[in-house]
Design an enzyme around this catalytic site. Structure first.
Site, short mmCIF file in Angstrom:
data_model
loop_
_atom_site.label_atom_id
_atom_site.label_comp_id
_atom_site.label_asym_id
_atom_site.label_seq_id
_atom_site.Cartn_x
_atom_site.Cartn_y
_atom_site.Cartn_z
N PRO A 11 -8.01 -38.30 -3.51
CA PRO A 11 -9.45 -37.67 -3.24
C PRO A 11 -10.08 -37.47 -4.34
O PRO A 11 -10.11 -36.11 -5.53
CB PRO A 11 -9.17 -36.70 -1.79
CG PRO A 11 -8.55 -36.30 -2.76
CD PRO A 11 -6.91 -37.69 -2.49
N ASN A 12 -11.64 -37.03 -4.72
CA ASN A 12 -12.32 -36.42 -5.87
C ASN A 12 -11.71 -37.57 -6.87
O ASN A 12 -12.63 -37.21 -8.24
CB ASN A 12 -12.15 -34.88 -5.88
CG ASN A 12 -12.27 -34.46 -4.62
OD1 ASN A 12 -13.65 -34.80 -3.74
ND2 ASN A 12 -11.68 -33.90 -3.70
N ARG A 19 -16.88 -34.02 -12.77
CA ARG A 19 -16.57 -32.48 -11.42
C ARG A 19 -15.85 -31.75 -12.58
O ARG A 19 -14.86 -32.29 -13.13
CB ARG A 19 -15.80 -32.66 -10.41
CG ARG A 19 -14.15 -33.22 -10.34
CD ARG A 19 -13.92 -33.13 -8.65
NE ARG A 19 -12.65 -33.64 -9.28
CZ ARG A 19 -11.46 -33.12 -9.02
NH1 ARG A 19 -11.77 -31.98 -7.95
NH2 ARG A 19 -9.99 -33.64 -8.80
N TYR A 24 -10.30 -31.43 -15.91
CA TYR A 24 -10.43 -32.94 -15.72
C TYR A 24 -10.62 -33.84 -17.20
O TYR A 24 -10.51 -34.97 -16.99
CB TYR A 24 -10.78 -33.50 -14.34
CG TYR A 24 -9.94 -32.59 -13.55
CD1 TYR A 24 -8.62 -32.47 -12.94
CD2 TYR A 24 -11.04 -31.74 -12.75
CE1 TYR A 24 -7.92 -31.90 -11.87
CE2 TYR A 24 -10.40 -31.02 -11.99
CZ TYR A 24 -9.13 -31.30 -10.83
OH TYR A 24 -8.53 -30.60 -10.37
N ASN A 74 -1.77 -40.29 -9.11
CA ASN A 74 -2.00 -39.05 -8.91
C ASN A 74 -2.37 -39.19 -7.71
O ASN A 74 -3.44 -39.81 -7.12
CB ASN A 74 -3.45 -38.59 -10.52
CG ASN A 74 -3.91 -37.73 -10.11
OD1 ASN A 74 -3.80 -36.81 -9.01
ND2 ASN A 74 -4.79 -37.33 -11.10
N ALA A 77 -5.40 -33.94 -4.71
CA ALA A 77 -4.62 -32.24 -3.80
C ALA A 77 -4.14 -32.67 -2.77
O ALA A 77 -3.30 -31.82 -1.78
CB ALA A 77 -6.01 -32.65 -2.46
N HIS A 80 -0.56 -31.64 -2.50
CA HIS A 80 0.23 -30.36 -2.37
C HIS A 80 0.16 -30.27 -0.44
O HIS A 80 0.37 -29.43 -0.33
CB HIS A 80 -0.72 -29.51 -2.64
CG HIS A 80 -1.18 -29.29 -4.14
ND1 HIS A 80 -0.31 -29.92 -4.94
CD2 HIS A 80 -2.48 -29.83 -4.63
CE1 HIS A 80 -0.80 -29.86 -6.02
NE2 HIS A 80 -2.18 -29.79 -6.46
N ASP A 87 6.68 -40.06 2.69
CA ASP A 87 7.01 -40.61 4.07
C ASP A 87 6.93 -42.32 2.61
O ASP A 87 8.05 -42.72 3.39
CB ASP A 87 6.66 -40.42 5.23
CG ASP A 87 7.70 -38.86 5.03
OD1 ASP A 87 7.76 -39.13 4.67
OD2 ASP A 87 7.42 -38.99 7.03
N HIS A 100 -0.61 -35.79 -12.90
CA HIS A 100 -1.44 -34.47 -13.01
C HIS A 100 -2.18 -34.71 -14.16
O HIS A 100 -1.46 -34.08 -15.16
CB HIS A 100 -0.87 -33.58 -12.60
CG HIS A 100 -0.20 -33.85 -10.81
ND1 HIS A 100 -1.10 -33.93 -10.01
CD2 HIS A 100 1.21 -33.56 -11.16
CE1 HIS A 100 0.10 -33.92 -9.18
NE2 HIS A 100 0.86 -33.96 -9.73
N ILE A 101 -3.61 -34.37 -14.26
CA ILE A 101 -4.73 -34.25 -15.47
C ILE A 101 -4.25 -33.07 -16.15
O ILE A 101 -4.45 -33.26 -17.04
CB ILE A 101 -5.82 -35.33 -15.72
CG1 ILE A 101 -6.25 -37.15 -15.13
CG2 ILE A 101 -6.82 -34.80 -16.14
CD1 ILE A 101 -7.65 -37.25 -14.53
N SER A 102 -4.09 -32.14 -15.30
CA SER A 102 -4.52 -30.76 -15.21
C SER A 102 -2.63 -30.45 -15.44
O SER A 102 -2.03 -30.80 -14.94
CB SER A 102 -5.49 -30.21 -15.16
OG SER A 102 -4.44 -29.73 -13.30
N ARG A 107 -2.20 -23.09 -12.92
CA ARG A 107 -3.43 -23.23 -11.77
C ARG A 107 -3.08 -22.65 -10.90
O ARG A 107 -2.02 -21.92 -10.60
CB ARG A 107 -3.90 -24.82 -11.59
CG ARG A 107 -4.52 -25.15 -12.78
CD ARG A 107 -5.23 -26.13 -13.04
NE ARG A 107 -6.21 -26.43 -11.75
CZ ARG A 107 -7.17 -27.18 -11.13
NH1 ARG A 107 -6.16 -28.76 -11.37
NH2 ARG A 107 -7.92 -27.21 -9.93
N ARG A 111 -0.98 -25.08 -6.44
CA ARG A 111 -0.54 -25.83 -7.00
C ARG A 111 0.56 -26.39 -7.13
O ARG A 111 0.92 -27.91 -7.98
CB ARG A 111 -2.16 -26.57 -8.22
CG ARG A 111 -3.30 -26.39 -7.23
CD ARG A 111 -4.20 -26.78 -8.40
NE ARG A 111 -5.71 -26.36 -7.64
CZ ARG A 111 -6.73 -27.16 -7.35
NH1 ARG A 111 -6.25 -28.31 -7.49
NH2 ARG A 111 -7.92 -26.90 -7.55
#
Ligand code: DHK
Length: 144
Positions: A11-12, A19, A24, A74, A77, A80, A87, A100-102, A107, A111
């Protein structure tokens, strides 16, 4: 025959480049796709997909069981929160690299935990979009 690496994005990440660029970066998912393809060894290709919906990502992981030689993911969210994605990945029998980009460890505390890491063969965080390139290279060298 060309082997396909699924590069799945949660997502996102459709908003990559727009964003929170201070976290990012300014590059878009299209740039990520080009970068992944440029880092494929001969005989490999990538299929980059993004969804904001957990079930769609699970369906793609199921599809990957017969269509992909590896998954670079990736989960954003869902990293987490999603036992369901874990599964699904546990039902996939080839290499899985989590990206993960970051640097998620630098953080918020929520996370710091990843369900996906319980399955991933490798985890990359904090390299920006270069993490995807490293993941694709690792898959190609693992699979020869
Ligand atoms: C992307 C997200 O959207 C966050 O929810 C994760 C991850 C980190 C990233 O760094 O690529 O916590």
């Amino acid at each position: 025959m060309t082997r396909t690496i699924y590069v799945l994005n949660g997502p996102n990440l459709n908003l990559l480049g727009q964003r929170q660029p201070e976290i990012y970066g300014h590059d878009t998912l299209k740039t990520v796709e080009d970068l992944c393809r440029a880092n494929c060894a001969e005989g490999f290709d990538i299929r980059l997909l993004q969804s904001n919906h957990e079930g769609q990502i699970i369906d793609w992981i199921h599809e990957a069981r017969h269509a992909a030689c590896a998954i670079v993911i990736n989960p954003a969210a869902y990293t987490h929160t999603s036992v369901a994605i874990l599964d699904a990945l546990n039902a996939f029998e080839a290499p899985v690299i989590e990206v993960h980009i970051s640097n998620v460890h630098k953080r918020e505390a929520f996370r710091h935990h990843s369900y996906v890491s319980l399955r991933a063969d490798g985890v990359i965080a904090g390299l920006g979009i270069e993490g995807y390139a490293a993941a694709v290279r690792r898959v190609c060298s693992l699979l020869g």
